[in-house]
Design a protein around this motif. Structure first.
Motif, short mmCIF file in Angstrom:
data_model
loop_
_atom_site.label_atom_id
_atom_site.label_comp_id
_atom_site.label_asym_id
_atom_site.label_seq_id
_atom_site.Cartn_x
_atom_site.Cartn_y
_atom_site.Cartn_z
N TYR B 35 41.04 18.46 84.65
CA TYR B 35 39.77 17.88 85.07
C TYR B 35 39.44 18.37 86.48
N GLN B 37 37.12 17.18 89.96
CA GLN B 37 36.41 16.08 90.61
C GLN B 37 35.80 16.58 91.91
N ARG B 41 32.47 11.97 93.28
CA ARG B 41 31.96 11.94 91.91
C ARG B 41 33.06 11.59 90.91
N GLY B 42 32.67 11.42 89.68
CA GLY B 42 33.65 11.19 88.63
C GLY B 42 34.32 12.48 88.19
N LEU B 43 35.34 12.35 87.37
CA LEU B 43 36.06 13.52 86.88
C LEU B 43 35.30 14.17 85.72
N HIS B 45 35.84 16.80 82.50
CA HIS B 45 36.83 17.46 81.66
C HIS B 45 36.56 18.96 81.62
#
Lengths: 110, 111
Positions: B35, B37, B41-43, B45
């Motif tokens: 992943y 990031q 922010r969010g991770l 995929h």
């Protein structure tokens, strides 16, 4: 194409207060997860759900509760907030393979 | 804790160079995921490699897996400033709930 939406994005709580973090996904994913991210610790699993009406404990469940009354929503509750729960919280969902993450909730307990 | 480890913890390279990050894990896995990031922010995929695969490609990304050594590596070729982010490996060892994240490699690509 909303994906995973978390609300709120930021929150400051006083010690002892309660709150609920909401996670909503529009991808019809079966599996949903709550993680917390702390500096140097990576992501740690709090609770997860493998389907509507089911929940299970992860690695660090103490002090948190969850509910999954509807397939698209996964709620994380803090009954009595403690400073140790200051963190960034991420919700994720999956169907198979990789996870889709929300943008996170930055929670500060003072 | 069964948390895996990434190596190095931080990496700084010039734009155009290749970046290699390594991940070691502790359990038998079904698959291993990577992943990205970006700060705040969010991770996201990037790629999933199954336990019976040894190498996988996706654009400028190349992932290898050595189950005998319990290790994986992520190679980003011809890096760009936009690749600046933290990269995490995540091991899936038993069902979709059993994903354990490493502590990440912080990559800085200097323009």
């Amino acid at each position: 194409n909303a994906g995973v939406t978390q609300t709120p994005k930021f929150r400051v709580l006083k010690t002892g207060q309660s709150m609920t973090l909401l996670c909503a996904q529009d991808m019809n994913h079966e599996y949903m997860y709550w993680y917390r991210q702390d500096p140097g610790m990576g992501l740690r699993l709090i609770h997860y759900s493998v389907g509507e009406g089911t929940t299970a404990k992860g690695e660090v469940p103490d002090g948190y509760n969850v509910s999954r009354l509807k397939k698209q929503n996964f709620l994380l509750g803090l009954e009595s907030a403690a400073p140790s729960q200051t963190s960034v919280y991420f919700c994720a969902s999956s169907l198979s393979g990789g996870y889709t993450f929300g943008s996170g909730t930055r929670l500060t307990i003072v | 804790s069964q948390q895996g480890e990434e190596d190095p913890q931080a990496l700084s390279i010039q734009e155009g160079e290749n970046a290699t990050m390594n991940c070691s894990y502790k359990t038998s896995i079904n698959n291993l995921q990577w992943y990205r990031q970006n700060s705040g922010r969010g991770l996201v995929h990037l790629i999933l490699i199954r336990s019976n695969e040894r190498e996988k490609h996706s654009g400028r990304l190349r992932v290898t897996l050595d189950t005998s050594k319990k290790s994986s590596s992520l190679l980003i070729t011809a890096s760009r400033a936009a690749d600046t982010a933290s990269y995490f490996c995540a091991e899936n060892s038993g069902g979709y709930q059993k994903v354990t994240f490493g502590t990440g490699t912080k990559l800085q690509v200097i323009p």
